[in-house]
Design an enzyme around this catalytic site. Structure first.
Site, PDB file in Angstrom:
ATOM      1  N   SER A 177       0.849  -1.193   0.000  1.00  0.00           N
ATOM      2  CA  SER A 177       0.000   0.000   0.000  1.00  0.00           C
ATOM      3  C   SER A 177       0.883   1.240   0.000  1.00  0.00           C
ATOM      4  CB  SER A 177      -0.941   0.009   1.203  1.00  0.00           C
ATOM      5  OG  SER A 177      -0.218   0.258   2.395  1.00  0.00           O
ATOM      6  N   CYS A 178       0.282   2.354  -0.395  1.00  0.00           N
ATOM      7  CA  CYS A 178       0.960   3.658  -0.355  1.00  0.00           C
ATOM      8  C   CYS A 178      -0.132   4.698  -0.130  1.00  0.00           C
ATOM      9  CB  CYS A 178       1.768   3.897  -1.633  1.00  0.00           C
ATOM     10  SG  CYS A 178       0.797   3.901  -3.148  1.00  0.00           S
ATOM     11  N   VAL A 179      -0.047   5.857  -0.762  1.00  0.00           N
ATOM     12  CA  VAL A 179      -1.087   6.870  -0.605  1.00  0.00           C
ATOM     13  C   VAL A 179      -2.303   6.527  -1.465  1.00  0.00           C
ATOM     14  CG1 VAL A 179      -1.709   9.298  -0.951  1.00  0.00           C
ATOM     15  CG2 VAL A 179       0.499   8.716   0.005  1.00  0.00           C
TER      16      VAL A 179
ATOM     17  N   TRP B 116      -3.692   4.688   1.488  1.00  0.00           N
ATOM     18  CA  TRP B 116      -3.992   5.393   2.729  1.00  0.00           C
ATOM     19  C   TRP B 116      -5.193   6.319   2.579  1.00  0.00           C
ATOM     20  CZ3 TRP B 116      -3.861   5.282   7.647  1.00  0.00           C
ATOM     21  CH2 TRP B 116      -4.095   6.428   8.397  1.00  0.00           C
TER      22      TRP B 116
END
Length: 159
Positions: A115-117, A144
């Site tokens: 995952s990331c932004v 996120w």
């Protein structure tokens, strides 16, 4: 009159340079198809991620930079391995991985989710993991931003 088959073969020869190159091109396409066809579906939804985290059936790797985690927060249970470190981290020996990330190093058969932004860096991390043989790797495209949106709305419904 030249047969169509011969014209097509000549065109391939001219583009790729040789008969061996033409055959190599076909083999490389087959190989890449195999990698994509045997991989698990790449995207994980919010609901799937939440269920898997609750059952502890995955390792969630957040590939954002450390400052982003400190400033904005993280998905509970995730491990922070910035994107620039993913390749090296997945190739570390288990002891070094544990010392650096305080988690057991995943095996190639473990289920990983990146995952990331908002899914851009996590997709790059996914591609890296798959290239290193982590065939059950996936990514949470919502990242996120989506997680925080759902979590805030769930908390409002409870209150």
């Amino acid at each position: 009159m030249v047969p169509l088959r011969l014209l097509l073969w000549s065109a391939r020869w001219a583009i790729l340079g040789s008969a061996d190159s033409a055959l190599w091109g076909v083999k490389s396409i087959k190989g890449s198809c195999h990698n994509f066809c045997t991989a698990v579906s790449e995207d994980v939804t919010y609901e799937e991620l939440k269920n898997r985290l609750n059952s502890k059936s995955i390792m969630l790797i957040d590939v954002r930079e450390k400052w982003e985690i400190l400033e904005y927060g993280k998905i509970p249970g995730s491990v922070n391995i910035p994107l620039a470190e993913v390749s090296e981290a997945l190739q570390m020996n288990p002891k070094a991985f544990h010392e650096k990330y305080n988690e057991a190093k995943p095996s190639r058969s473990d289920r990983l989710v990146f995952s990331c932004v908002a899914g851009v860096r996590s997709k790059k991390a996914l591609d890296t993991a798959i290239s290193l043989g982590f065939s059950s790797a996936q990514h949470y495209a919502g990242g996120w931003k989506e997680w925080a949106t759902y979590e805030c709305s769930e908390k409002k419904e409870i209150n």
